[in-house]
Design a protein around this motif. Structure first.
Motif, mmCIF file in Angstrom:
data_model
loop_
_atom_site.group_PDB
_atom_site.id
_atom_site.type_symbol
_atom_site.label_atom_id
_atom_site.label_comp_id
_atom_site.label_asym_id
_atom_site.label_seq_id
_atom_site.Cartn_x
_atom_site.Cartn_y
_atom_site.Cartn_z
ATOM 1 N N GLU A 199 0.700 -0.968 -0.132
ATOM 2 C CA GLU A 199 -0.124 0.518 0.113
ATOM 3 C C GLU A 199 1.094 1.160 -0.103
ATOM 4 O OE1 GLU A 199 -3.342 2.269 3.020
ATOM 5 O OE2 GLU A 199 -3.136 -0.339 2.848
ATOM 6 N N ALA A 222 -3.710 3.979 -0.895
ATOM 7 C CA ALA A 222 -4.955 2.882 -0.629
ATOM 8 C C ALA A 222 -6.064 3.195 -1.935
ATOM 9 C CB ALA A 222 -5.855 2.557 0.675
ATOM 10 N N THR A 223 -6.088 4.663 -1.524
ATOM 11 C CA THR A 223 -6.907 5.206 -2.709
ATOM 12 C C THR A 223 -6.245 5.361 -4.074
ATOM 13 O OG1 THR A 223 -6.286 7.847 -2.065
ATOM 14 C CG2 THR A 223 -7.935 6.532 -0.969
ATOM 15 N N CYS A 255 -9.084 -1.585 -0.317
ATOM 16 C CA CYS A 255 -8.204 -0.941 -1.549
ATOM 17 C C CYS A 255 -7.872 -2.384 -1.913
ATOM 18 C CB CYS A 255 -7.117 -0.162 -0.887
ATOM 19 S SG CYS A 255 -5.424 -0.966 -1.416
#
Length: 291
Positions: A199, A222-223, A255
């Motif tokens: 991540e 995560a985005t 995610c």
């Protein structure tokens, strides 16, 4: 949106090429971080910056329609223009307005400039996380002199060239310069039987330190979504195993779901995908005491 803060949303938008220096107008038409644009991956997410408030909206009204507002924490009294904290720590919004560049035409920073050997403070930061000089050198991690002070810089190499930089001013302020989107460590995936996706950049370094050298991290955390350029797609298709080693918190698990969907769409199979489940008390591949 519970899993986002003002800072993490600004980082997501920066990774999507949104220029938040343009105030008072709706910007974007990018993929919604909540619904991912649905089955057709519609570009339905727009934002508007109005003074110190960030408005966000997904226009898929019947199937998502999420809308919310963040207030820039730098605008609060504690972080006023004359406060010691404001003078000592870069304001994430100012940094991104000045440095980020992409499709939106924001002001351009320059890659590869003002790099220097790691400062004593930055060396200690990585030593505390048990990341060796050899691993840092292998990944081109350096310090960088910026107008906001000296920051750690994670250089994004693709086909041997630096195509993006992500800066971290300690303790935890981020901004980026970007010419192209790619996985952090994409060049390390070539000819890998097992590919590990993490991540964040430090998670990727921790994997290297553990001897798992065919790993890469998502550019926007995560985005950020799954960037498949510069050989990433070919490496994923050729690998026998693809391991998702994202965080164990709710944002990380969301995610993982979105990344898995993207992998299934591109690779057309599911039998090679694995998800790491961290032991109790540990949310990622690093020590619980570090971040």
């Amino acid at each position: 949106m519970e899993e986002f803060t003002y800072e993490s949303m600004v980082e997501y938008l920066g990774g999507q090429g949104v220029d938040l220096s343009q105030e008072g107008i709706w910007l974007g038409r990018i993929k919604c971080p909540c619904c991912g644009g649905g089955r057709t991956q519609e570009l339905s997410f727009s934002v508007k910056m109005d003074r110190n408030r960030l408005f966000c909206k997904c226009w898929r009204a019947n199937t998502c329609g999420r809308k919310f507002m963040f207030t820039d924490p730098a605008s609060r009294t504690l972080w006023g223009p004359g406060s010691p904290a404001a003078r000592a720590t870069p304001d994430p919004m100012r940094v991104r307005q000045t440095y980020h560049h992409g499709a939106s035409g924001a002001k351009k920073g320059k890659l590869g400039e003002n790099l220097c050997d790691l400062t004593e403070e930055h060396e200690k930061f990585f030593a505390d996380r048990k990341i060796s000089r050899h691993t840092l050198d292998r990944n081109g991690v350096k310090s960088k002199k910026t107008q906001f002070g000296t920051a750690i810089v994670f250089q994004y190499f693709a086909e041997g060239q630096v195509v993006a930089e992500k800066m971290r001013a300690l303790p935890k302020t981020f901004w980026s310069v970007q010419e192209h989107r790619c996985l952090y460590g994409v060049d390390h995936l070539k000819d890998a039987r097992e590919v590990i996706l993490t991540e964040g950049e430090i998670d990727k370094l921790a994997m290297d330190e553990a001897g798992l050298r065919h790993s890469a991290s998502l550019q926007g955390g995560a985005t950020g979504g799954l960037a498949l350029g510069f050989g990433a797609l070919a490496a994923l298709r050729a690998a026998e195993r693809v391991v998702l080693a994202v965080d164990g918190d709710p944002a990380g698990q969301e995610c993982a779901k979105k990344t898995l969907i993207a992998l299934q769409k591109e690779l057309k199979r599911e039998d090679r995908f694995y998800l790491v489940r961290w032991p109790e008390g540990c949310k990622d591949c690093r020590s619980p005491e570090t971040n």
